[in-house]
Design a protein around this motif. Structure first.
Motif, PDB file in Angstrom:
ATOM      1  N   ASP A 152       0.845  -1.201   0.000  1.00  0.00           N
ATOM      2  CA  ASP A 152       0.000   0.000   0.000  1.00  0.00           C
ATOM      3  C   ASP A 152       0.876   1.246   0.000  1.00  0.00           C
ATOM      4  OD1 ASP A 152      -2.513  -1.390   0.171  1.00  0.00           O
ATOM      5  OD2 ASP A 152      -2.058  -1.792   2.277  1.00  0.00           O
ATOM      6  N   VAL A 153       1.987   1.157   0.699  1.00  0.00           N
ATOM      7  CA  VAL A 153       2.886   2.304   0.805  1.00  0.00           C
ATOM      8  C   VAL A 153       4.324   1.813   0.890  1.00  0.00           C
ATOM      9  CG1 VAL A 153       2.707   2.387   3.330  1.00  0.00           C
ATOM     10  CG2 VAL A 153       3.391   4.427   2.093  1.00  0.00           C
ATOM     11  N   ILE A 154       5.232   2.562   0.266  1.00  0.00           N
ATOM     12  CA  ILE A 154       6.665   2.264   0.326  1.00  0.00           C
ATOM     13  C   ILE A 154       7.365   3.492   0.904  1.00  0.00           C
ATOM     14  CG2 ILE A 154       8.746   1.709  -0.982  1.00  0.00           C
ATOM     15  CD1 ILE A 154       6.940   0.489  -3.131  1.00  0.00           C
ATOM     16  N   LEU A 155       8.101   3.302   1.985  1.00  0.00           N
ATOM     17  CA  LEU A 155       8.826   4.393   2.617  1.00  0.00           C
ATOM     18  C   LEU A 155      10.293   4.357   2.195  1.00  0.00           C
ATOM     19  CD1 LEU A 155       7.423   4.321   6.277  1.00  0.00           C
ATOM     20  CD2 LEU A 155       6.514   5.484   4.252  1.00  0.00           C
ATOM     21  N   LEU A 156      10.810   5.503   1.832  1.00  0.00           N
ATOM     22  CA  LEU A 156      12.217   5.647   1.486  1.00  0.00           C
ATOM     23  C   LEU A 156      12.853   6.643   2.444  1.00  0.00           C
ATOM     24  CD1 LEU A 156      11.924   6.083  -2.404  1.00  0.00           C
ATOM     25  CD2 LEU A 156      12.204   3.957  -1.129  1.00  0.00           C
ATOM     26  N   GLY A 157      14.079   6.366   2.842  1.00  0.00           N
ATOM     27  CA  GLY A 157      14.764   7.298   3.735  1.00  0.00           C
ATOM     28  C   GLY A 157      16.159   6.817   4.048  1.00  0.00           C
ATOM     29  N   LEU A 195       6.791   3.642 -10.821  1.00  0.00           N
ATOM     30  CA  LEU A 195       5.465   3.322 -10.308  1.00  0.00           C
ATOM     31  C   LEU A 195       4.472   4.424 -10.678  1.00  0.00           C
ATOM     32  CD1 LEU A 195       6.384   1.967  -6.761  1.00  0.00           C
ATOM     33  CD2 LEU A 195       5.463   0.636  -8.669  1.00  0.00           C
ATOM     34  N   GLY A 196       3.339   4.030 -11.203  1.00  0.00           N
ATOM     35  CA  GLY A 196       2.318   4.988 -11.597  1.00  0.00           C
ATOM     36  C   GLY A 196       1.355   5.295 -10.466  1.00  0.00           C
ATOM     37  N   PRO A 197       0.330   6.083 -10.743  1.00  0.00           N
ATOM     38  CA  PRO A 197      -0.643   6.487  -9.711  1.00  0.00           C
ATOM     39  C   PRO A 197      -1.464   5.333  -9.149  1.00  0.00           C
ATOM     40  CG  PRO A 197      -1.362   7.172 -11.907  1.00  0.00           C
ATOM     41  CD  PRO A 197       0.041   6.699 -12.052  1.00  0.00           C
ATOM     42  N   LYS A 198      -1.493   4.208  -9.860  1.00  0.00           N
ATOM     43  CA  LYS A 198      -2.246   3.054  -9.358  1.00  0.00           C
ATOM     44  C   LYS A 198      -1.367   2.097  -8.552  1.00  0.00           C
ATOM     45  CE  LYS A 198      -5.790   3.068 -12.967  1.00  0.00           C
ATOM     46  NZ  LYS A 198      -6.491   2.274 -14.007  1.00  0.00           N
ATOM     47  N   GLY A 199      -0.082   2.382  -8.488  1.00  0.00           N
ATOM     48  CA  GLY A 199       0.831   1.535  -7.721  1.00  0.00           C
ATOM     49  C   GLY A 199       0.893   1.977  -6.262  1.00  0.00           C
ATOM     50  N   LYS A 254       5.631  12.399  -2.384  1.00  0.00           N
ATOM     51  CA  LYS A 254       5.224  13.032  -1.131  1.00  0.00           C
ATOM     52  C   LYS A 254       6.336  12.833  -0.106  1.00  0.00           C
ATOM     53  CE  LYS A 254       0.884  14.036  -2.293  1.00  0.00           C
ATOM     54  NZ  LYS A 254       0.334  15.413  -2.300  1.00  0.00           N
ATOM     55  N   THR A 255       6.528  13.818   0.744  1.00  0.00           N
ATOM     56  CA  THR A 255       7.564  13.721   1.777  1.00  0.00           C
ATOM     57  C   THR A 255       7.002  14.094   3.142  1.00  0.00           C
ATOM     58  OG1 THR A 255       8.324  16.000   1.406  1.00  0.00           O
ATOM     59  CG2 THR A 255       9.434  14.245   0.154  1.00  0.00           C
ATOM     60  N   ILE A 256       7.625  13.557   4.167  1.00  0.00           N
ATOM     61  CA  ILE A 256       7.274  13.891   5.555  1.00  0.00           C
ATOM     62  C   ILE A 256       8.575  14.139   6.305  1.00  0.00           C
ATOM     63  CG2 ILE A 256       6.239  13.054   7.697  1.00  0.00           C
ATOM     64  CD1 ILE A 256       4.408  11.287   6.007  1.00  0.00           C
ATOM     65  N   ASP A 257       8.659  15.263   6.977  1.00  0.00           N
ATOM     66  CA  ASP A 257       9.842  15.584   7.772  1.00  0.00           C
ATOM     67  C   ASP A 257       9.706  14.914   9.140  1.00  0.00           C
ATOM     68  OD1 ASP A 257      11.928  16.686   9.272  1.00  0.00           O
ATOM     69  OD2 ASP A 257      11.814  18.605   8.216  1.00  0.00           O
ATOM     70  N   LEU A 273      -2.410  10.737   4.020  1.00  0.00           N
ATOM     71  CA  LEU A 273      -2.064  10.751   2.599  1.00  0.00           C
ATOM     72  C   LEU A 273      -2.737   9.590   1.854  1.00  0.00           C
ATOM     73  CD1 LEU A 273       1.759  11.645   2.762  1.00  0.00           C
ATOM     74  CD2 LEU A 273      -0.124  13.120   1.985  1.00  0.00           C
ATOM     75  N   LEU A 274      -2.789   8.425   2.493  1.00  0.00           N
ATOM     76  CA  LEU A 274      -3.454   7.273   1.884  1.00  0.00           C
ATOM     77  C   LEU A 274      -4.951   7.535   1.727  1.00  0.00           C
ATOM     78  CD1 LEU A 274      -1.654   4.326   3.718  1.00  0.00           C
ATOM     79  CD2 LEU A 274      -1.598   4.771   1.259  1.00  0.00           C
ATOM     80  N   ASN A 275      -5.551   8.152   2.734  1.00  0.00           N
ATOM     81  CA  ASN A 275      -6.987   8.454   2.666  1.00  0.00           C
ATOM     82  C   ASN A 275      -7.279   9.489   1.578  1.00  0.00           C
ATOM     83  OD1 ASN A 275      -7.693   6.671   4.733  1.00  0.00           O
ATOM     84  ND2 ASN A 275      -7.385   8.199   6.334  1.00  0.00           N
ATOM     85  N   GLU A 276      -6.389  10.482   1.466  1.00  0.00           N
ATOM     86  CA  GLU A 276      -6.558  11.485   0.416  1.00  0.00           C
ATOM     87  C   GLU A 276      -6.474  10.832  -0.962  1.00  0.00           C
ATOM     88  OE1 GLU A 276      -3.644  14.498   0.997  1.00  0.00           O
ATOM     89  OE2 GLU A 276      -4.418  15.121   2.960  1.00  0.00           O
ATOM     90  N   ARG A 277      -5.567   9.897  -1.079  1.00  0.00           N
ATOM     91  CA  ARG A 277      -5.402   9.231  -2.376  1.00  0.00           C
ATOM     92  C   ARG A 277      -6.640   8.408  -2.725  1.00  0.00           C
ATOM     93  NH1 ARG A 277      -0.989   4.706  -4.285  1.00  0.00           N
ATOM     94  NH2 ARG A 277      -0.312   5.761  -6.167  1.00  0.00           N
ATOM     95  N   LYS A 278      -7.187   7.706  -1.752  1.00  0.00           N
ATOM     96  CA  LYS A 278      -8.388   6.911  -1.998  1.00  0.00           C
ATOM     97  C   LYS A 278      -9.562   7.803  -2.361  1.00  0.00           C
ATOM     98  CE  LYS A 278      -7.093   3.118   1.098  1.00  0.00           C
ATOM     99  NZ  LYS A 278      -7.399   2.412   2.368  1.00  0.00           N
TER     100      LYS A 278
END
Length: 279
Positions: A152-157, A195-199, A254-257, A273-278
């Motif tokens: 559902d979500v991939i975090l990079l950091g 990854l596109g908007p549906k990924g 999208k980024t989060i500090d 962010l996930l809810n906004e996307r849905k």
């Protein structure tokens, strides 16, 4: 001239060992630490610890970074083994549910059944949560990257931006989360930037260089290692953070500090962010 004495933060290791999701331990630990000023716990989280082999790994981690151990383990053999190990090494332990269970047992006049994860009903909601947790553990820290297309979500950091605890927290909210560390000189798997908007939703975790240097040095100190290495070198860290931010910007992710955010606050922002996307 300001004569107010400067108060430095106190850092300490806290090991949270659970045979379930660890949600109870995390909530209690943070509530307790919030009562102390300038205290910064360095969390070491161990979830779904249900075998002696898993516990052996936990004990090696505790020995490498002594601190305090809070646990919720129902299996009596594992409990005794952990308690005995901690006594031998002078490590304080707290079985956080024991007092509550004992009090309730006295009030009801019955004994507890010592069921693992007894607070979770075996319904669809439970299995959905466990599926998310299993996914997250299998795709932590760059493992099984090809399977991340199902996230559902991939975090990079960069290192020490709380990617793993944030993913586990999200998994407890039934979110399939994976994470990939950004390591200097190591490219990302090619499909991530395609990854596109549906990924999966890709989110970059940003952090200030100053804060990251502080966190990494304290981590090295807790492991009794030399804090003056390139891992915590200010110039190297600043360059590492700059490269990560450029990557996020280039891909319009999208980024989060997370410089001053708790894991709960970061997870809440991701859920929004996930809810906004849905929507």
């Amino acid at each position: 001239m300001n004569t107010t004495p400067q108060r430095f933060s106190i850092y300490f290791n806290v090991h949270l060992v659970s045979d379930s999701t660890g949600e109870t331990l995390n909530a209690i630990q943070r509530a307790a630490c919030a009562q102390f000023e300038n205290v910064q716990p360095l969390e070491h989280n161990y979830y779904l610890v249900r075998s002696e082999r898993q516990l052996e790994r936990v004990m090696r981690e505790i020995e490498a970074a002594p601190g305090v151990v809070w646990y919720t383990i129902s299996d009596e053999v594992l409990r005794q083994k952990l308690e005995s190990f901690c006594r031998e090494h002078g490590v304080a332990t707290l079985p956080v549910l024991d007092a509550s269970i004992a009090m309730l047992g006295r009030h009801l006049g019955i004994s507890a059944n010592q069921k693992v994860a007894g607070q979770h009903a075996l319904d669809d909601d439970y299995f959905e949560r466990m599926e998310a947790i299993n996914f997250t553990l299998a795709h932590d820290d760059g493992q099984n990257v090809d399977g991340l297309v199902g996230a559902d979500v991939i975090l990079l950091g960069v290192s020490r931006t709380s990617k793993t605890p944030t993913c586990v927290y999200l998994a407890n909210r039934k979110v399939k989360a994976g994470n990939i560390p950004l390591v200097p000189g190591v490219p990302l798997p090619p499909f991530i930037e395609k990854l596109g908007p549906k990924g999966p939703l890709v989110i970059g975790l940003k952090v200030s260089a100053e804060r990251l240097v502080q966190i990494r040095r304290q981590r090295l100190i807790s492991l009794d290692q030399d804090e003056h290495t390139i891992y915590a070198d200010e110039a190297a860290v600043r360059d590492e953070v700059t490269q990560a931010n450029r990557l996020f910007q280039r891909n319009k992710w999208k980024t989060i500090d997370v410089s001053r955010r708790s894991v709960e606050e970061t997870a809440a922002a991701i859920l929004n962010l996930l809810n906004e996307r849905k929507a």
